[in-house]
Each structure stands twice: as C-alpha cells, then as structure tokens.
Design an enzyme around this catalytic site. Structure first.
Site, PDB file in Angstrom:
ATOM      1  N   HIS A  65       0.676  -1.060   0.105  1.00  0.00           N
ATOM      2  CA  HIS A  65      -0.102   0.043   0.239  1.00  0.00           C
ATOM      3  C   HIS A  65       0.729   1.138   0.025  1.00  0.00           C
ATOM      4  O   HIS A  65       1.071   1.837   1.126  1.00  0.00           O
ATOM      5  CB  HIS A  65      -0.864   0.048   1.278  1.00  0.00           C
ATOM      6  CG  HIS A  65      -1.741  -1.264   1.329  1.00  0.00           C
ATOM      7  ND1 HIS A  65      -1.028  -2.531   1.901  1.00  0.00           N
ATOM      8  CD2 HIS A  65      -3.153  -1.347   1.121  1.00  0.00           C
ATOM      9  CE1 HIS A  65      -2.307  -3.250   1.880  1.00  0.00           C
ATOM     10  NE2 HIS A  65      -3.354  -2.935   1.296  1.00  0.00           N
TER      11      HIS A  65
ATOM     12  N   HIS B 113      -4.225   3.189  -3.116  1.00  0.00           N
ATOM     13  CA  HIS B 113      -4.034   2.389  -1.964  1.00  0.00           C
ATOM     14  C   HIS B 113      -3.414   1.160  -1.842  1.00  0.00           C
ATOM     15  O   HIS B 113      -2.670   0.977  -1.104  1.00  0.00           O
ATOM     16  CB  HIS B 113      -5.784   2.279  -1.587  1.00  0.00           C
ATOM     17  CG  HIS B 113      -5.917   1.144  -0.467  1.00  0.00           C
ATOM     18  ND1 HIS B 113      -6.032   1.599   0.899  1.00  0.00           N
ATOM     19  CD2 HIS B 113      -5.995  -0.059  -0.232  1.00  0.00           C
ATOM     20  CE1 HIS B 113      -6.269   0.522   1.606  1.00  0.00           C
ATOM     21  NE2 HIS B 113      -6.262  -0.388   0.989  1.00  0.00           N
TER      22      HIS B 113
ATOM     23  N   GLU C  22     -18.106  -5.488  23.618  1.00  0.00           N
ATOM     24  CA  GLU C  22     -17.317  -6.598  24.021  1.00  0.00           C
ATOM     25  C   GLU C  22     -15.932  -6.462  22.931  1.00  0.00           C
ATOM     26  O   GLU C  22     -14.903  -6.833  23.463  1.00  0.00           O
ATOM     27  CB  GLU C  22     -18.154  -7.914  23.662  1.00  0.00           C
ATOM     28  CG  GLU C  22     -19.139  -8.185  24.526  1.00  0.00           C
ATOM     29  CD  GLU C  22     -20.703  -7.408  24.301  1.00  0.00           C
ATOM     30  OE1 GLU C  22     -20.608  -6.588  23.160  1.00  0.00           O
ATOM     31  OE2 GLU C  22     -21.640  -7.818  25.090  1.00  0.00           O
TER      32      GLU C  22
ATOM     33  N   HIS D 280     -28.563 -17.580  23.720  1.00  0.00           N
ATOM     34  CA  HIS D 280     -27.707 -17.362  24.616  1.00  0.00           C
ATOM     35  C   HIS D 280     -26.860 -18.600  25.126  1.00  0.00           C
ATOM     36  O   HIS D 280     -26.170 -18.722  25.956  1.00  0.00           O
ATOM     37  CB  HIS D 280     -28.326 -17.021  25.977  1.00  0.00           C
ATOM     38  CG  HIS D 280     -28.856 -15.259  26.067  1.00  0.00           C
ATOM     39  ND1 HIS D 280     -29.552 -14.884  25.077  1.00  0.00           N
ATOM     40  CD2 HIS D 280     -28.565 -14.370  27.021  1.00  0.00           C
ATOM     41  CE1 HIS D 280     -29.645 -13.637  25.158  1.00  0.00           C
ATOM     42  NE2 HIS D 280     -28.887 -12.939  26.239  1.00  0.00           N
TER      43      HIS D 280
END
Ligand code: TPP
Ligand code: MG
Length: 694
Positions: free
Chosen positions: A38, A286, A438, A499
């Site tokens: 890059h 890029h 999280e 869950h």
C-alpha cells in the site's frame, strides 16, 4: 526539492523535507519491489509521522521498551511502510522476547528491500512480537484505535498507583494514526465512546481524512460528520487542513498535550498517493504498486533522483539522530535517574514496576487461594471464579479488569475494600466498566496487557463472538490476557438458543496459541487460574458455568491439580485397567462421574478423564498422554454440551461423542438435559453400546 551534495549544508527545513521524502520513496520502492502493498497512504502521511516522531514523541530508538515512552499505534496497518521506514531511519534497536536489548537494528534496509517476504522484519502489517518498536499488531481495521484506549487507561492507572510528588514515573501519551476504515468499524466507535467517557486526555488519534477507501471515494458508504460525532463522544476535535504543513501538525499535537479532561481527535486532510500525478486522490493508490512509470513521475515531483532505489541520502539518518534520537535519549536518561532515586525512596513500588515489566508475579501471588470442600450441591463455576479472582487481585496489585456490563452475572466484580472502580476521577480503580462493548473490551484488554498490566475481560461465552477478532490478536501477539466467559453452555436454560453457546468451544480451540480451559468443579476453577496466572506469553479463555456444579470429593478422586496437565485420570477402573473411557469437561464432568459409578456397579471397567484443556494436554509428553488415554482402549466417549466438532481426535473412529449437533432451546435446564441426552442413563447406554453390550 533536489538532493544536495555535502558541499552546500542544508537548512533544517530542507532536512525535514529530505527526511519526509525518504520515508515516501522507501515506501514506494518497497511496494514496487514486493509487487504488493500500500504505497498511497505512506506517501500522504510521511509528513505527519515524521513530525510526530522527530519533533514530538518521547521515544528512545536505543531502547524501544523503556517503560515511560510515548506509544505510537499505526491503526491503519496497511500503511506499514510508514513504520518500517521510520523505525529504520530512527535507528530503532531490536529487543528479544526476554526483554533484552540487542545491538542490531529493528528494521534494516535489507528488511525493507525484502518487504513482505518470508523472514523480513518488514512484514505486510505491523506485528508486535516480531518487530521491535511495534507497539501493537494492526491490520484488521479498528483494532489499533481500540487497543490504544487500553494503553491510555493503563497509563492513567500506572500513574495513579506509582507516581509520587516529584516522581512522574508514568506520564507518557498515546498517539494513534488511523484512517476511514478505523472510524467506520464498530469497534472504533465503541472505543471512541469509551475513551470519551473516561476523559482520556493522554490519547490522541490522528484521522487521515483522505476520502478514499478501497472501493473508491468514501461518499459511497460514509457520509456522517466525523467531527460532530467525536464532539458528541466528548472529544476535543482539531483540524489540520494540509497534511504537508509540519508546523500546523506540530501545533495541533501541542494543543493535544495541553488539553485536559478529554481525548483529542486531529482530523488531517490528506491526499492519498501524494506526488503521483495520475494516482493521487484515487483508490488506485491504496493497495497496489504505483507502476514503474508512475514511480519515476512521483520521484520527479519530489525532486528525487528518478532511477535511485531504496535511497537514504546523506544527512537523513543524522537528522533523525539529532531529533528523536537526542530527545529520546535525554528523556530516557532523565527518567532512569529519576527512577533510581524513586527506587531508593519507594523500594516496594519500584520492585513492583520491575516485576511487572518482566511479566513476573510478586511473591505470595497464590497465597490464600480458596479450597472447596466436597459438596454434592456444589457451587457455580462463575462463583468459584469470583472468589479466586478476588484473592488473586489482592495478591497481584496490577491484576485488574472488568466485564462488558455483566459483572454481576460473570461474578467478576472485585469486591474487597479499596478495589475501586476505574473512572475519570478515580484512575486507581481496578474494576473496569467496559459497557456493552465486547469487541472494544477485548482490544482494551490487549492494550492493558501491552502496557504490562495483567488484565481480564468478561462476558457471556456466547458473546465471545463479539470479541473474537481481538482475542485472536491477543494470541497472535502472545499476550497473557485473560478472558472470563461464563454461561458456558445450556445452563442458562430459559434464555434459550440465542444465549446458549454451541460452536464456541470449537471456535476458541481453533485459535492457535490460545489456551482454553473449561473447569469441571470449583477446585478445578482455582487450579485453572493458578495455571493461567503463570502464563507469560499466552492468552487464556476460562469457560465457566452459570449453574452450580457438584464439588467433587478429592479424597475419593484425583486432585484438581491435574488441571495443570490439561487432562487427567479423575476416577479409574479397579486396577487401572479400563475398558471404556469417559472424557468430559465443565458441567459434564459430574455427569461422567455419575455414569462411571453406574458402569462400575454393572461390572463395567470405566475410567473418567477430566479434560478441561485440549491445548494444555497437547503440551504434555507422549508418555503422559498415552497414560491418560491408552492406545489400546478404543471405547471412548466424550461428553460436552457443545459442538462435537473436533472431538474425533480424542475418541478416535471407534469412539462416540455426546454433544450438540443443533442449537439449544429455551426451557429449564433439566428439560434441556433430557432433550439433548445429557443424562447419566444415556451416557451409560452409549458406553455399553461402544462395548457392544446392551
Ligand atoms: C476489519 C478489516 N476489514 C477490511 C480490511 C481490508 N482493508 C484494508 S485497507 C481497507 C480500506 C481502508 O480504507 P482507509 O482506512 O480509508 O485507508 P486508506 O485507503 O485511506 O489508507 C480495507 C477495506 C481490513 N484490513 N480490516
Ligand atoms: Mg481513507
């Protein structure tokens, strides 16, 4: 500008430009040579990285692990050539895994010539633990910015515990360079929100506002007002309209250092592929080499010798030596002198700092660990964990952590007097509140660990999915992080399949280098922690039950210290000559024991192997492993409330696994155990079937 000869001494401004263009052209040449990489962003951001390193950062290239150095995180890790060029030109030295300072350069010109090739210290993306001077591994966008929040929290915590009047032992700052990708990623938003809430004024992100990502202009997918968003997070937002304006960049960095009570975002307008006439401001700059002709034209625009490759003109290395080299060496030697007198005045604290830096544990770290008496009703894995964690956190001052808003359920709250809560006004607290974030939590734990704190993060096991990319980086970086995951299987019953983890054990076991432990009773929980605390270069995942598990009678069964071998014979056939082996972990261990008792009563010689950790078991000698799982015993039955995926390795083609092949269901635990076959009678029946008896 053109490269001058020694005859005409250069001005500082000329040397600045020469240094910047050296970073640019090394980046261009390396990508061209590798035929991959890059180039565009290093070309655009060379002035920023140059200014930050050579004018601002307190970093000593001679000692890249000096504890009070400013941290630099390249969150847009694809622009790694920025870092390789800079580490090379600053003459940053290598350090080994034992924290010994080596004489050799961290990144040599040969490494840069072999950019992205096997063994080169200039790999595709920044890799902590492979290249000295890299503060964290980046490449997955958003990870770097989020990890930097952990680094900034660590600095606040360290300064609160260790600084004393006249002794600013920890007063470093954390600098981050990031791009559109890092700000689009969810983890970036989670992290920015957390940093704003915590008022981390030691944290500065510089956002490369180039309006380009891989598919084209950011207008394809990203139209929010970033400045307003960060203001809403509680950040100080600055703008620099020209990525080539060193003085403006330096000024903005100065404003950051003076700003108290909030983190700083510097929005830097840049042009990807700067200097390449056909590629600047395009996505084409890029992620692919410029091409030979465009390379020549870019070099021409910089006034660079067009045919020269990997050129480091005279004066450039000296210019870095006079800048960051001299400033860093002075800062470090001042700090070392300060620390020497600190050591005399605050001996105990200085010892802690030394131990922490080497990832050693303090003496007495495992004193007072709980021992649980046999109890048929037992105690939940999470409760045993909470008790253990509270003892460890008192014995190990720098053990800290928290949950993603589930501490009351995870039982991870440090409840002893003085544990405290980490907030902007109370930076000495050891209970972190990650909020329902999280992913950023796991990256923050990485950042704390990179800062040499011993850190844990907690949530329900099901939501490890939300944290997984950062856990993976923990393993890749070889960090001794700790992830406490409770509600490990169907034990949460009524919450239902959303869950109830199924594939999660297989998923974490698949991460190389990560230690997964699913202890089977309270004493195994304690032994699991005892093992985990002694890890220095490996992360661990603790998978714990929500519901009580019987505490096994260790007078009748083997001691829980067997956990340290990953798997051990818990209960055996008379004479140690089993015909069938039941292998279980976690909540299924007591189930296996129940079935074992029934089998023995029927005259079937069964053995129970408690296997809390595959990874630890795999590290044992072949002799030990065959003593636990003798090759001659083909009737093997594994029992685990999780995907059966992977268990073949231990049960073999003649064995059987009682596990999950579907998602769970919403119902009381007993009903689920019945529906999915986790009952002693079913285990007995399976064992008999394996033996050809009915
Ligand atoms: C999590 C993640 N998703 C996707 C990628 C692949 N990727 C690498 S760079 C990039 C574009 C990044 O754009 P930006 O951050 O603006 O960088 P720039 O091109 O401006 O340097 C993408 C999608 C990645 N590295 N990480
Ligand atoms: Mg961009």
């Amino acid at each position: 500008m053109s490269v001058k000869t020694a005859a005409a001494p250069m001005t500082d401004a000329e040397l600045d430009q020469l240094s910047i263009d050296t970073i640019r052209t090394l980046s261009i040449d390396a990508v061209q040579q590798a035929k991959s990489g890059h180039p565009g962003t290093p070309m655009a951001l060379a002035p920023l990285v140059y200014t930050l390193w050579n004018r601002v950062m307190r970093f000593d290239p001679a000692d890249p692990i000096w504890p009070n150095r400013d941290r630099f995180v390249l969150s847009n890790g694809h622009a790694s050539m920025l870092l390789w060029s800079t580490l090379h030109l600053t003459g940053t030295r290598a350090v080994n895994a034992d924290y010994e300072r080596l004489g050799q350069p961290s990144v040599s010109l040969e490494d840069i010539r072999h950019f992205r090739q096997l063994g080169s210290k200039a790999p595709g993306h920044p890799e902590y633990h492979w290249v000295s001077g890299v503060e964290t591994t980046t490449g997955p966008l958003g990870q770097g910015v989020a990890t930097s929040v952990g680094m900034a929290i660590a600095q606040k915590w360290l300064s609160d515990r260790y600084n004393r009047p006249g002794f600013p032992i920890f007063d470093y700052d954390v600098y981050v360079v990031c791009g559109d990708g890092c700000l689009m990623e969810g983890i970036g938003s989670e992290a920015a929100s957390m940093a704003g809430h915590l008022a981390l004024d030691n944290l500065c992100w510089v956002y490369d506002n180039n309006h380009i990502t891989i598919e084209g202009p950011t207008s394809l997918a990203f139209s929010e007002d970033v400045a307003t968003r960060f203001l809403a997070y509680g950040w100080n937002v600055l703008r620099v309209g020209d990525a080539n304006d060193l003085d403006r960049i330096q000024h903005a960095l100065g404003v950051f250092r003076e700003t108290k009570g909030r983190p700083t975002l510097i929005i830097l307008d840049s042009h990807i592929g700067y200097g390449a006439p056909h590629k600047h401001d395009t996505a084409a700059a890029h992620g692919e080499p410029l091409g030979e002709e465009e390379v020549r034209l870019a070099k021409r625009s910089y006034g660079w010798p067009e045919e020269a490759q990997f050129l480091v003109p005279d004066g450039v290395r000296q210019h870095f030596a006079a800048g960051i080299g001299a400033r860093g060496a002075a800062a470090r030697s001042q700090w070392t002198a300060l620390f020497d007198s600190y050591r005399a005045a605050y001996k105990e604290l200085a010892i802690e700092i030394d131990q922490m830096q080497r990832r050693d544990l303090p003496t007495g770290w495992d004193r007072n660990l709980p021992v649980f008496a046999a109890d048929a009703k037992g105690i939940a894995g999470r409760d045993a964990s909470g008790k253990t964690l509270n003892v460890l956190a008192q014995n190990i001052p720098w053990l800290l952590g928290g949950s993603a808003d589930l501490a009351p359920s995870n039982k991870t709250t440090l409840t002893y007097e003085g544990a405290g809560s980490f907030q902007a006004g109370t930076p000495g607290g050891k209970n972190l509140h990650f909020g329902i974030r999280e992913h950023a939590m796991a990256a923050t734990v990485n950042g704390l660990s990179l800062s040499k704190l011993r850190a844990f993060g907690a949530t329900f096991f099901i939501f490890s999915d939300y944290a997984r990319p950062a856990i993976r980086l923990s393993a890749l970086m070889e960090l001794p992080t700790i992830f406490v995951f409770t509600h490990d299987a169907m034990g949460d019953g009524e919450d239902g399949p959303t869950h109830q983890p199924v594939e999660h054990l297989a998923s974490v076991r698949a991460i190389p280098g990560l230690i997964t432990l699913r202890p089977g009773d309270a004493n195994e929980v304690v032994e699991a922690y005892r093992y985990v605390m002694q890890l220095r270069h490996q992360p661990a995942v603790l998978v714990l039950s929500r519901q009580p598990l019987p505490t096994l009678d260790r007078r009748a069964y083997a001691p829980a210290s067997g956990v340290a071998r990953g798997a051990y014979v818990l209960a055996d056939a008379p004479g140690g000559n089993p015909e069938v082996i039941l292998i279980a972990s976690g909540s299924e261990l007591s189930l296996a024991v129940e079935a074992h008792v029934k089998l023995l009563a029927e005259g079937i010689r069964s053995r129970v192997v408690s296997m809390p950790s595959w990874e630890i078991f795999e590290r044992q000698t072949p002799e030990y492993r065959t003593s636990v799982l003798p090759a001659g015993v083909k009737a093997r039955l594994a029992i685990e409330q999780a995907s059966t995926f992977g268990w073949e390795r231990y049960v073999g083609s003649d064995g059987h696994v009682i596990g999950m092949k579907t998602f769970g269901a919403s119902a009381p635990l007993k009903a689920l155990q019945e529906k999915f076959g986790f009952e002693p009678e079913r285990v007995v029946a399976s064992a008999k079937e394996l033996l050809g008896r009915r």
